[in-house]
Scaffold this active site. Structure first.
Site, mmCIF file in Angstrom:
data_model
loop_
_atom_site.group_PDB
_atom_site.id
_atom_site.type_symbol
_atom_site.label_atom_id
_atom_site.label_comp_id
_atom_site.label_asym_id
_atom_site.label_seq_id
_atom_site.Cartn_x
_atom_site.Cartn_y
_atom_site.Cartn_z
ATOM 1 N N PRO A 2 -3.987 29.208 -8.427
ATOM 2 C CA PRO A 2 -3.140 29.710 -9.505
ATOM 3 C C PRO A 2 -2.229 30.829 -9.008
ATOM 4 O O PRO A 2 -2.662 31.727 -8.285
ATOM 5 C CB PRO A 2 -4.150 30.235 -10.532
ATOM 6 N N GLU A 3 -0.958 30.760 -9.397
ATOM 7 C CA GLU A 3 -0.023 31.815 -9.023
ATOM 8 C C GLU A 3 0.060 32.825 -10.166
ATOM 9 O O GLU A 3 -0.583 32.676 -11.204
ATOM 10 C CB GLU A 3 1.316 31.191 -8.636
ATOM 11 N N LYS A 52 -2.596 37.821 -8.641
ATOM 12 C CA LYS A 52 -3.535 36.726 -8.813
ATOM 13 C C LYS A 52 -4.917 37.198 -9.251
ATOM 14 O O LYS A 52 -5.848 36.402 -9.304
ATOM 15 C CB LYS A 52 -3.649 35.940 -7.508
ATOM 16 N N ARG A 318 -1.061 27.297 5.558
ATOM 17 C CA ARG A 318 -0.573 26.896 4.242
ATOM 18 C C ARG A 318 0.681 26.039 4.416
ATOM 19 O O ARG A 318 1.474 26.256 5.331
ATOM 20 C CB ARG A 318 -0.242 28.112 3.371
#
Length: 328
Positions: A2-3, A52, A318
């Site tokens: 989740p951002e 976050k 990433r």
């Protein structure tokens, strides 16, 4: 993962449904049993998000810090008052059954309430994070525990179940403040202008590639893989450029773009990063995640601007999507 916009939306849901209410806390999974015992019977007094991370405060200055990480999610059940400022939803936030509300689901499992206005009361379940699997709603109260629930918080009318977080821990006020102090600026926390100055100073003195700096939560809070790729494209910025070599006006532009995109994300629940869409294109974008981004998740497809093939590479383990021509 989740951002930042999702975590702010979750915090607002807690503010509307839990603050001022005494909660019963438990840890069905058992991994947070001692912490649940500490807060059970206390009243929730505050819910705040920074990037976050989310912090829940209870009377007598007891805090819980939650970081959802890659796999965490909150599931809400019961009589849920939807905050009008978060009247749409992203991912597991609202993707499951909400009886009494009219939901519009997109092809990726995201959804939005059909209108923004007065709070709505809904019986059912609301799942909040960025994954796409769901739960079915039912009328049993309290709802049965499903899966590995780290923490259950329950009022007389509403339940919140936390699954799979990276962190869920009791903190003292000093520990909570120290955690927040270690994080980069968040446009929705504190003064925006001060945040811009802090972000600009941090980036401009670092030799680290800007594509890594935007993901460093000590430099700026809340940006994840999607927003990182889209912000760099919108700035026509090569992700490998060292931070200290990025012109100051470009760094400031990145901050101001994050201010804007985060506000859109919190309001709509969707990471909409394309501007100036005509009504039909906007409708498609709201219905399909692949139509609302410039480069994210478009590896091997032509750039929407120049036609060059969008590149996918790994940066610090990433996925990074970018256009080698527009961002040369």
């Amino acid at each position: 993962m989740p951002e930042g916009h999702s975590v702010h939306r979750i915090a607002r849901q807690f503010q509307r449904n839990f603050i001022g209410h005494e909660v019963t806390a438990s840890s069905p999974q058992g991994r947070f049993a001692e912490g649940a015992e500490v807060v059970s019977g206390r009243t929730l007094t505050a819910a705040r998000a920074v990037g976050k991370q989310m912090f829940l405060a209870f009377d007598e200055d007891v805090w819980i810090r939650i970081h959802l990480g890659l796999y965490g999610a909150w599931d809400f059940a019961g009589e849920i008052l939807i905050d009008p400022t978060i009247a749409s939803a992203n991912g597991r936030m609202g993707q499951t059954n909400q009886r009494g509300t009219d939901l519009v689901f997109d092809a990726a499992g995201e959804n939005s309430l059909a209108s923004i206005g007065a709070p709505r009361r809904a019986r059912g379940r609301v799942r909040m994070s960025e994954q796409t699997s769901g739960l079915g709603g039912d009328d049993e109260w309290p709802p049965p525990v499903v899966g590995q629930v780290r923490l259950r918080l329950m009022t007389a009318a509403t339940v919140a179940d936390l699954r799979g977080p990276t962190a869920c821990e009791i903190q003292t006020p000093d520990e909570m403040l120290a955690t927040i102090a270690s994080l980069g600026p968040d446009p929705l926390v504190g003064d925006i202008a001060e945040g811009e100055e802090r972000f600009t100073a941090l980036v401009r003195r670092k030799p680290t590639p800007i594509g890594l700096l935007l993901m460093d939560q000590k430099v700026v809070s809340g940006i994840g893989n999607v927003y990182r790729a889209e912000m760099l494209f919108r700035a026509n910025l090569n992700p490998h450029t060292p931070g200290r070599e990025v012109p100051e006006e470009v760094v400031r532009g990145l901050w101001r773009d994050w201010v804007r995109l985060l506000s859109i994300g919190v309001e709509t629940g969707q990471m909409m990063t394309m501007d100036d869409l005509d009504p039909e294109a906007h409708r498609r974008a709201m219905a399909h995640r692949d139509d609302r981004h410039w480069v994210y998740h478009r590896a091997g497809l032509p750039c929407r601007v120049c036609g060059t093939e969008v590149v996918l590479e790994e940066m610090a383990a990433r996925k990074l999507y970018w256009c080698p021509r527009c961002q040369a």
